[in-house]
Design an enzyme around this catalytic site. Structure first.
Site, PDB file in Angstrom:
ATOM      1  CE  LYS A 106      60.010   4.066  17.177  1.00  0.00           C
ATOM      2  NZ  LYS A 106      60.067   3.877  15.711  1.00  0.00           N
ATOM      3  CE1 TYR A 219      78.864   2.680   6.171  1.00  0.00           C
ATOM      4  CE2 TYR A 219      80.144   1.399   7.730  1.00  0.00           C
ATOM      5  CZ  TYR A 219      79.718   1.645   6.434  1.00  0.00           C
ATOM      6  OH  TYR A 219      80.148   0.823   5.410  1.00  0.00           O
ATOM      7  N   GLY A 220      75.225   3.147  11.377  1.00  0.00           N
ATOM      8  CA  GLY A 220      74.656   2.092  12.220  1.00  0.00           C
ATOM      9  C   GLY A 220      74.048   1.050  11.306  1.00  0.00           C
ATOM     10  CG  ASN A 221      71.217  -2.626  12.081  1.00  0.00           C
ATOM     11  OD1 ASN A 221      72.117  -3.301  11.569  1.00  0.00           O
ATOM     12  ND2 ASN A 221      70.248  -3.131  12.817  1.00  0.00           N
ATOM     13  N   GLY A 223      72.515   2.678   8.024  1.00  0.00           N
ATOM     14  CA  GLY A 223      73.548   3.294   7.189  1.00  0.00           C
ATOM     15  C   GLY A 223      74.466   2.257   6.550  1.00  0.00           C
TER      16      GLY A 223
HETATM   17  N1  GLU Z   1      61.374   0.628  14.224  1.00  0.00           N
HETATM   18  C1  GLU Z   1      60.985   0.491  12.856  1.00  0.00           C
HETATM   19  C2  GLU Z   1      60.310   1.756  12.340  1.00  0.00           C
HETATM   20  O1  GLU Z   1      60.513   2.841  12.858  1.00  0.00           O
HETATM   21  C3  GLU Z   1      60.163  -0.754  12.629  1.00  0.00           C
HETATM   22  C4  GLU Z   1      58.887  -0.818  13.418  1.00  0.00           C
HETATM   23  C5  GLU Z   1      58.212  -2.161  13.351  1.00  0.00           C
HETATM   24  O2  GLU Z   1      58.726  -3.051  12.709  1.00  0.00           O
HETATM   25  O3  GLU Z   1      57.166  -2.281  13.972  1.00  0.00           O
HETATM   26  O4  GLU Z   1      59.621   1.741  11.375  1.00  0.00           O
END
Ligand code: GLU
Length: 415
Positions: A106, A219-221, A223
């Site tokens: 991440k 209520y973002g993407n 939601g």
């Molecule tokens: N950010 C998304 C997650 O937390 C997608 C991660 C990705 O596609 O690599 O699962």
């Protein structure tokens, strides 16, 4: 209590619980409790007013036993290394539970994109890649979008990486715009994955998703997309919220006009014909499905006993604390744990990477069919084990994921 709210400590405690149940080799357990590699970067960015601002960023590469590391990049004003560590750990378990050949990672940058111009965001995105490019790549670590990042940001990042390499490298990043090698279906993939797991959970507890009442926190993407997809499937979304508060209408909310109101005013609150509620009140509403689709630590030891839903579908990462897990489990609430529930995004990211690697692109129908199979199988793997072992769904999800990672750690001869 305060300790529990540190997301990485929470992720470690969740792992410990499953490790005990699995009788996991103590050396593997110790290895899986920590990230394998962390990169801390400083990103100098020329701002529009001519000054330079230094942004702090991280990339945590948690584990690569099962394949290249994988996970999104967050642009968040309150980003911390411990949040990124927790999210990188959850990515490891997420990729394992849906059985895609990746490890977990991440990224995070401390910034507030709401106060930046598009040009500044572009320079920051390129600057972040300039700092981390040696550690990423289609066979090493593949970033993607997350909180406050989007396909345009992925396009800039892919372009920057390709410039450095001297040729086009679409497979270095997923969640790209379609014309740049993105996959059809990626935009709705996270929400779609949540819907598939909700459909199966409904069957398990004996209700019909078609008539279900739904409450969405955030209520973002995620939601908004969930409200849209669920309404189209016949559900009644009775309440939604954002950081400013929530709105309730027991007859159901029209997702499109609510979105229009939020775009115009900056929030869902004060939407005509609704009752104003707080986020706390929202979490205690009577409903079939409660969907935390915002940030971490929302359902805690302090409020879990007020939850009045049959199913909690965790669309966000880490929205339910360990203490809350115990309370919900005692109350008989069916939980769809986060790294299973929201795995649709990374699953279609994997499909995108496969398509990039072979230069052959699938239809949206093919993508959703494959996604449905992955999510449905993962849900029943977890639920089946939960029943067999008499554990809650989160512990079962950990048991499925951790045993897959542990198996390859052993096969590779690492411990
Ligand atoms: N950010 C998304 C997650 O937390 C997608 C991660 C990705 O596609 O690599 O699962």
């Amino acid at each position: 209590m305060a300790e529990q709210l540190n997301p990485f400590k929470m992720a470690q405690a969740q792992l410990d619980k499953a490790a005990k149940k699995l009788n996991l080799d103590p050396q593997i357990h110790t290895f899986l409790r920590e990230p394998m590699r962390e990169l801390w970067v400083s990103i100098p960015v020329k701002m529009d007013n001519g000054s330079a601002k230094i942004f702090k960023g991280f990339r945590v590469q948690y584990n690569n036993a099962r394949g290249p590391m994988k996970g999104g990049i967050r642009f968040h004003p309150e980003e911390t290394i411990d949040t990124v560590r927790a999210l990188a750990a959850w990515m490891t378990w997420k990729c394992a539970v849906v059985d895609i050949p990746y490890g977990g990672a991440k990224g995070g940058v401390i910034c507030n994109t709401k106060e930046m111009s598009q040009r500044e965001v572009e320079r920051l995105s390129r600057g972040y890649i300039d700092q981390i490019w040696r550690c990423i790549g289609p066979e090493m670590d593949i970033p993607a979008p997350d909180v406050y990042t989007n396909p345009q940001i992925m396009a800039w990042m892919m372009d920057e990486y390709s410039k450095i390499m001297g040729y086009n490298v679409p497979g270095v990043i997923t969640g790209k715009p379609i014309p740049l090698g993105g996959s059809l279906g990626r935009g709705d993939a996270t929400a779609m994955g949540v819907v598939y797991t909700m459909r199966e959970a409904a069957k398990i507890i004996g209700i019909d998703l078609k008539d279900a009442t739904v409450v969405v926190q955030g209520y973002g993407n995620a939601g908004y997309n969930l409200s849209r997809l669920l309404t189209k499937r016949g559900c009644r979304v009775i309440a939604v919220s954002d950081s400013k508060g929530g709105i309730l209408n027991k007859e159901g909310l029209d997702y499109q006009t609510v979105k229009g109101h939020k775009d115009k005013t900056g929030s869902v609150i004060d939407f005509p014909g609704t009752k104003q509620i707080t986020n706390e009140e929202l979490l205690s509403l009577e409903c079939d499905f409660l969907i935390p689709a915002a940030l971490e630590n929302q359902i805690t030891g302090g409020n879990a006993s007020n939850v009045n839903a049959k199913v909690v579908a965790e669309a966000a990462n880490g929205p339910v604390t360990l203490e809350a897990d115990e309370i919900l489990s005692k109350k008989g609430v069916f939980q769809i744990p986060d790294f299973l529930c929201n795995a649709g995004g990374v699953t279609v990211s994997y499909f995108e990477w496969v398509q990039n690697n072979c230069g052959y692109y699938w239809t949206e129908e093919e993508v959703y069919e494959k996604l449905d199979k992955k999510m449905t199988k993962a849900l029943y793997d977890v639920y089946g084990l939960a029943i067999k072992e008499g554990v809650d769904n989160r512990t079962a999800a950990y048991m499925v994921a951790v045993s897959k990672v542990a198996e390859v750690v052993k096969l590779r001869g690492w411990v």
